[in-house]
Design an enzyme around this catalytic site. Sequence first.
Site, PDB file in Angstrom:
ATOM      1  N   PHE A  34       0.882  -1.353  -0.043  1.00  0.00           N
ATOM      2  CA  PHE A  34       0.049   0.050   0.001  1.00  0.00           C
ATOM      3  C   PHE A  34       0.832   1.189   0.204  1.00  0.00           C
ATOM      4  CE2 PHE A  34      -3.964  -2.084   0.358  1.00  0.00           C
ATOM      5  CZ  PHE A  34      -3.846  -3.142   1.131  1.00  0.00           C
ATOM      6  N   GLN A 100      -2.468  -8.503   8.669  1.00  0.00           N
ATOM      7  CA  GLN A 100      -3.189  -7.539   8.159  1.00  0.00           C
ATOM      8  C   GLN A 100      -3.546  -7.831   6.769  1.00  0.00           C
ATOM      9  OE1 GLN A 100      -1.314  -3.401   9.696  1.00  0.00           O
ATOM     10  NE2 GLN A 100       0.383  -4.957   9.703  1.00  0.00           N
ATOM     11  N   ASP A 103      -5.406 -11.251   1.809  1.00  0.00           N
ATOM     12  CA  ASP A 103      -5.274 -12.123   0.464  1.00  0.00           C
ATOM     13  C   ASP A 103      -5.173 -13.759   0.708  1.00  0.00           C
ATOM     14  OD1 ASP A 103      -1.739 -11.104   0.749  1.00  0.00           O
ATOM     15  OD2 ASP A 103      -2.656 -13.036   1.481  1.00  0.00           O
ATOM     16  N   HIS A 118      -7.767  -7.939   9.398  1.00  0.00           N
ATOM     17  CA  HIS A 118      -8.400  -6.933   8.478  1.00  0.00           C
ATOM     18  C   HIS A 118      -9.457  -7.875   7.826  1.00  0.00           C
ATOM     19  CE1 HIS A 118      -5.429  -3.448   9.156  1.00  0.00           C
ATOM     20  NE2 HIS A 118      -6.218  -3.564  10.047  1.00  0.00           N
ATOM     21  N   CYS A 129     -27.628  -5.630   4.782  1.00  0.00           N
ATOM     22  CA  CYS A 129     -28.444  -6.764   5.614  1.00  0.00           C
ATOM     23  C   CYS A 129     -27.599  -8.007   5.778  1.00  0.00           C
ATOM     24  CB  CYS A 129     -29.668  -7.131   4.695  1.00  0.00           C
ATOM     25  SG  CYS A 129     -29.307  -8.154   3.264  1.00  0.00           S
ATOM     26  N   CYS A 144     -28.055  -5.552  -3.644  1.00  0.00           N
ATOM     27  CA  CYS A 144     -28.792  -6.780  -2.749  1.00  0.00           C
ATOM     28  C   CYS A 144     -30.308  -6.398  -3.034  1.00  0.00           C
ATOM     29  CB  CYS A 144     -28.355  -6.485  -1.465  1.00  0.00           C
ATOM     30  SG  CYS A 144     -29.069  -7.866  -0.297  1.00  0.00           S
ATOM     31  N   CYS A 146     -32.300  -6.333  -1.002  1.00  0.00           N
ATOM     32  CA  CYS A 146     -32.862  -5.328  -0.063  1.00  0.00           C
ATOM     33  C   CYS A 146     -32.518  -3.887  -0.515  1.00  0.00           C
ATOM     34  CB  CYS A 146     -32.209  -5.480   1.520  1.00  0.00           C
ATOM     35  SG  CYS A 146     -30.468  -4.871   1.754  1.00  0.00           S
ATOM     36  N   SER A 185       4.530  -1.353   7.219  1.00  0.00           N
ATOM     37  CA  SER A 185       5.083  -0.410   7.602  1.00  0.00           C
ATOM     38  C   SER A 185       4.752   0.227   8.969  1.00  0.00           C
ATOM     39  CB  SER A 185       4.370   0.795   6.725  1.00  0.00           C
ATOM     40  OG  SER A 185       2.933   1.063   6.597  1.00  0.00           O
ATOM     41  N   ASN A 206      11.786  -6.126   7.296  1.00  0.00           N
ATOM     42  CA  ASN A 206      11.314  -5.246   6.454  1.00  0.00           C
ATOM     43  C   ASN A 206      12.102  -4.525   5.486  1.00  0.00           C
ATOM     44  OD1 ASN A 206       8.292  -4.358   6.456  1.00  0.00           O
ATOM     45  ND2 ASN A 206       9.236  -2.332   6.123  1.00  0.00           N
TER      46      ASN A 206
HETATM   47  P1  NAD Z   1      -9.320   5.701  11.362  1.00  0.00           P
HETATM   48  O1  NAD Z   1     -10.146   4.701  11.336  1.00  0.00           O
HETATM   49  O2  NAD Z   1      -9.696   6.713  10.093  1.00  0.00           O
HETATM   50  O3  NAD Z   1      -8.065   5.164  11.419  1.00  0.00           O
HETATM   51  C1  NAD Z   1      -6.957   6.152  11.470  1.00  0.00           C
HETATM   52  C2  NAD Z   1      -5.883   5.637  10.543  1.00  0.00           C
HETATM   53  O4  NAD Z   1      -5.909   4.242  10.893  1.00  0.00           O
HETATM   54  C3  NAD Z   1      -6.466   5.741   9.149  1.00  0.00           C
HETATM   55  O5  NAD Z   1      -5.980   6.983   8.495  1.00  0.00           O
HETATM   56  C4  NAD Z   1      -5.776   4.508   8.469  1.00  0.00           C
HETATM   57  O6  NAD Z   1      -4.479   4.803   8.120  1.00  0.00           O
HETATM   58  C5  NAD Z   1      -5.840   3.494   9.553  1.00  0.00           C
HETATM   59  N1  NAD Z   1      -6.741   2.428   9.769  1.00  0.00           N
HETATM   60  C6  NAD Z   1      -7.706   2.326  10.637  1.00  0.00           C
HETATM   61  N2  NAD Z   1      -8.345   1.198  10.175  1.00  0.00           N
HETATM   62  C7  NAD Z   1      -7.764   0.611   9.272  1.00  0.00           C
HETATM   63  C8  NAD Z   1      -8.267  -0.496   8.386  1.00  0.00           C
HETATM   64  N3  NAD Z   1      -9.208  -1.201   8.837  1.00  0.00           N
HETATM   65  N4  NAD Z   1      -7.483  -0.598   7.385  1.00  0.00           N
HETATM   66  C9  NAD Z   1      -6.824   0.321   7.072  1.00  0.00           C
HETATM   67  N5  NAD Z   1      -6.237   1.328   7.753  1.00  0.00           N
HETATM   68  C10 NAD Z   1      -6.782   1.621   8.762  1.00  0.00           C
HETATM   69  O7  NAD Z   1      -9.740   6.593  12.671  1.00  0.00           O
HETATM   70  P2  NAD Z   1     -10.216   5.952  13.989  1.00  0.00           P
HETATM   71  O8  NAD Z   1     -11.470   6.304  14.237  1.00  0.00           O
HETATM   72  O9  NAD Z   1      -8.986   6.737  15.090  1.00  0.00           O
HETATM   73  O10 NAD Z   1     -10.037   4.567  14.343  1.00  0.00           O
HETATM   74  C11 NAD Z   1      -8.677   3.762  13.869  1.00  0.00           C
HETATM   75  C12 NAD Z   1      -8.826   2.245  13.833  1.00  0.00           C
HETATM   76  O11 NAD Z   1      -8.776   1.969  15.106  1.00  0.00           O
HETATM   77  C13 NAD Z   1     -10.424   2.099  13.264  1.00  0.00           C
HETATM   78  O12 NAD Z   1     -10.514   2.015  11.961  1.00  0.00           O
HETATM   79  C14 NAD Z   1     -10.526   0.696  13.902  1.00  0.00           C
HETATM   80  O13 NAD Z   1     -10.700  -0.341  13.112  1.00  0.00           O
HETATM   81  C15 NAD Z   1      -9.820   0.669  15.044  1.00  0.00           C
HETATM   82  N6  NAD Z   1      -9.544   0.441  16.626  1.00  0.00           N
HETATM   83  C16 NAD Z   1      -9.763  -0.982  16.646  1.00  0.00           C
HETATM   84  C17 NAD Z   1     -10.042  -1.167  18.046  1.00  0.00           C
HETATM   85  C18 NAD Z   1     -10.278  -2.511  18.100  1.00  0.00           C
HETATM   86  O14 NAD Z   1     -10.518  -3.407  17.451  1.00  0.00           O
HETATM   87  N7  NAD Z   1     -10.172  -3.032  19.700  1.00  0.00           N
HETATM   88  C19 NAD Z   1     -10.181  -0.253  19.120  1.00  0.00           C
HETATM   89  C20 NAD Z   1      -9.960   1.177  18.674  1.00  0.00           C
HETATM   90  C21 NAD Z   1      -9.726   1.577  17.190  1.00  0.00           C
HETATM   91  N1  APR Z   2       9.870  -7.870   1.958  1.00  0.00           N
HETATM   92  C1  APR Z   2      10.034  -7.185   3.241  1.00  0.00           C
HETATM   93  N2  APR Z   2       9.166  -6.000   3.228  1.00  0.00           N
HETATM   94  C2  APR Z   2       8.683  -5.468   2.129  1.00  0.00           C
HETATM   95  C3  APR Z   2       8.614  -6.175   1.207  1.00  0.00           C
HETATM   96  C4  APR Z   2       9.469  -7.339   0.919  1.00  0.00           C
HETATM   97  N3  APR Z   2       9.347  -8.320  -0.036  1.00  0.00           N
HETATM   98  N4  APR Z   2       7.823  -5.568   0.428  1.00  0.00           N
HETATM   99  C5  APR Z   2       7.460  -4.564   0.732  1.00  0.00           C
HETATM  100  N5  APR Z   2       7.820  -4.629   2.095  1.00  0.00           N
HETATM  101  C6  APR Z   2       7.540  -3.604   3.198  1.00  0.00           C
HETATM  102  C7  APR Z   2       7.485  -2.043   2.648  1.00  0.00           C
HETATM  103  O1  APR Z   2       8.972  -1.345   2.501  1.00  0.00           O
HETATM  104  C8  APR Z   2       6.585  -1.273   3.599  1.00  0.00           C
HETATM  105  O2  APR Z   2       7.303  -0.767   4.689  1.00  0.00           O
HETATM  106  O3  APR Z   2       6.435  -3.868   3.713  1.00  0.00           O
HETATM  107  C9  APR Z   2       5.759  -2.562   4.036  1.00  0.00           C
HETATM  108  C10 APR Z   2       4.214  -2.768   3.738  1.00  0.00           C
HETATM  109  O4  APR Z   2       3.707  -1.441   4.292  1.00  0.00           O
HETATM  110  P1  APR Z   2       2.191  -1.220   3.643  1.00  0.00           P
HETATM  111  O5  APR Z   2       2.058  -0.942   2.372  1.00  0.00           O
HETATM  112  O6  APR Z   2       1.634   0.161   4.507  1.00  0.00           O
HETATM  113  O7  APR Z   2       1.279  -2.279   4.194  1.00  0.00           O
HETATM  114  P2  APR Z   2       0.708  -2.846   5.816  1.00  0.00           P
HETATM  115  O8  APR Z   2       1.673  -2.180   6.673  1.00  0.00           O
HETATM  116  O9  APR Z   2       0.233  -4.115   5.580  1.00  0.00           O
HETATM  117  O10 APR Z   2      -0.689  -1.727   5.611  1.00  0.00           O
HETATM  118  C11 APR Z   2      -1.567  -1.804   6.676  1.00  0.00           C
HETATM  119  O11 APR Z   2      -3.011  -0.400   5.605  1.00  0.00           O
HETATM  120  O12 APR Z   2      -4.231   0.223   3.972  1.00  0.00           O
HETATM  121  C12 APR Z   2      -4.259  -0.495   5.051  1.00  0.00           C
HETATM  122  O13 APR Z   2      -5.797  -2.315   5.462  1.00  0.00           O
HETATM  123  C13 APR Z   2      -4.627  -2.163   4.793  1.00  0.00           C
HETATM  124  O14 APR Z   2      -3.745  -4.007   6.048  1.00  0.00           O
HETATM  125  C14 APR Z   2      -3.442  -2.584   5.506  1.00  0.00           C
HETATM  126  C15 APR Z   2      -3.032  -1.962   6.315  1.00  0.00           C
END
Ligand code: NAD
Ligand code: APR
Length: 242
Positions: A34, A100, A103, A118, A129, A144, A146, A185, A206
């Site tokens: 991402f 996270q 896939d 996730h 629904c 859907c 609904c 990341s 990483n």
């Molecule tokens: P938000 O949902 O917009 O999250 C802030 C940042 O967190 C986003 O900019 C994004 O970068 C990242 N993020 C959050 N949920 C994500 C997701 N499912 N996939 C990818 N990126 C995600 O703002 P917020 O209201 O502060 O909440 C953050 C997140 O924290 C919520 O989305 C919720 O999923 C999670 N949360 C979970 C728990 C729990 O499961 N116990 C408790 C508190 C918050």
């Molecule tokens: N080996 C090790 N590290 C790698 C490789 C590899 N082959 N390829 C990429 N990376 C590193 C990148 O440098 C980056 O720091 O993996 C990290 C991937 O970070 P992101 O792209 O931010 O993915 P992730 O951390 O899983 O994102 C979290 O964000 O958008 C949401 O829900 C989505 O689950 C995702 C969440």
Amino acid sequence: YEKEVKLANWILTSRKTMVLTGAGMSTESNLPDFRSEKGWWKQIDPRTVATPEALYRNYSLFADFYAGRIEALTNTAPHGGHLILAALEEQGLIDGIATQNVDGLHKKAGNEKVYELHGSLDKIYCHDCGKQAAVHDLKQKSKCGCGGRLRPGVVLFGEMLPKETWTSALGEIETADLVLVIGTSLEVYPANQLHSMTKGRTVYINTEINEQAGDFDLCIEGKAKEILESLNDFLQDNSILD
Ligand code: NAD
Ligand code: APR
């Protein structure tokens, strides 16, 4: 390789080892991550596709984005690194994976204890629904019965993580004495808090090691598959136990 040898020793002497993975674990299976330069969020603004608002505001873009990612899964497979993590669970050297990733590649590789924080792309259902639907319904942007819109079973920005999965993964990590964090990341809350919940050692594997990595006991910069392969060589040749 002294870092891989050190990590191998930690794994061999650890009572409970948990793994946390992110999209970097799947780039070597040709699935984009991402936030690196070839990542999804460099091509498209996540708010336009990965939020519940996007589902209402531009259903067509939302549906194309997720149907496309689901289709991309049909011609991808777990890579050597995924398979090593499955073998290590089989050998009792790791106890589970909190991922996270949506896939499904850890399960495809054969890991049993996988916590999909996730969710996963393999289920499509009505946002209103909850009725199950098929990928081609999403692809056609069908509604859907609904009247609700269809979405995949992934956690969108702003949505809560599946409570049961989160609580279980947190419990496993808290009681682990070693947590390996691979290919993330650490930008996203609350998954990025998990590793700091353990009293045990933490290791970061990483390609980009940045300031987030401040509090890890060991950082190994490089690609997940290569590092897991060299780590596995040392693990399988147990003579390295000092
Ligand atoms: P938000 O949902 O917009 O999250 C802030 C940042 O967190 C986003 O900019 C994004 O970068 C990242 N993020 C959050 N949920 C994500 C997701 N499912 N996939 C990818 N990126 C995600 O703002 P917020 O209201 O502060 O909440 C953050 C997140 O924290 C919520 O989305 C919720 O999923 C999670 N949360 C979970 C728990 C729990 O499961 N116990 C408790 C508190 C918050
Ligand atoms: N080996 C090790 N590290 C790698 C490789 C590899 N082959 N390829 C990429 N990376 C590193 C990148 O440098 C980056 O720091 O993996 C990290 C991937 O970070 P992101 O792209 O931010 O993915 P992730 O951390 O899983 O994102 C979290 O964000 O958008 C949401 O829900 C989505 O689950 C995702 C969440």
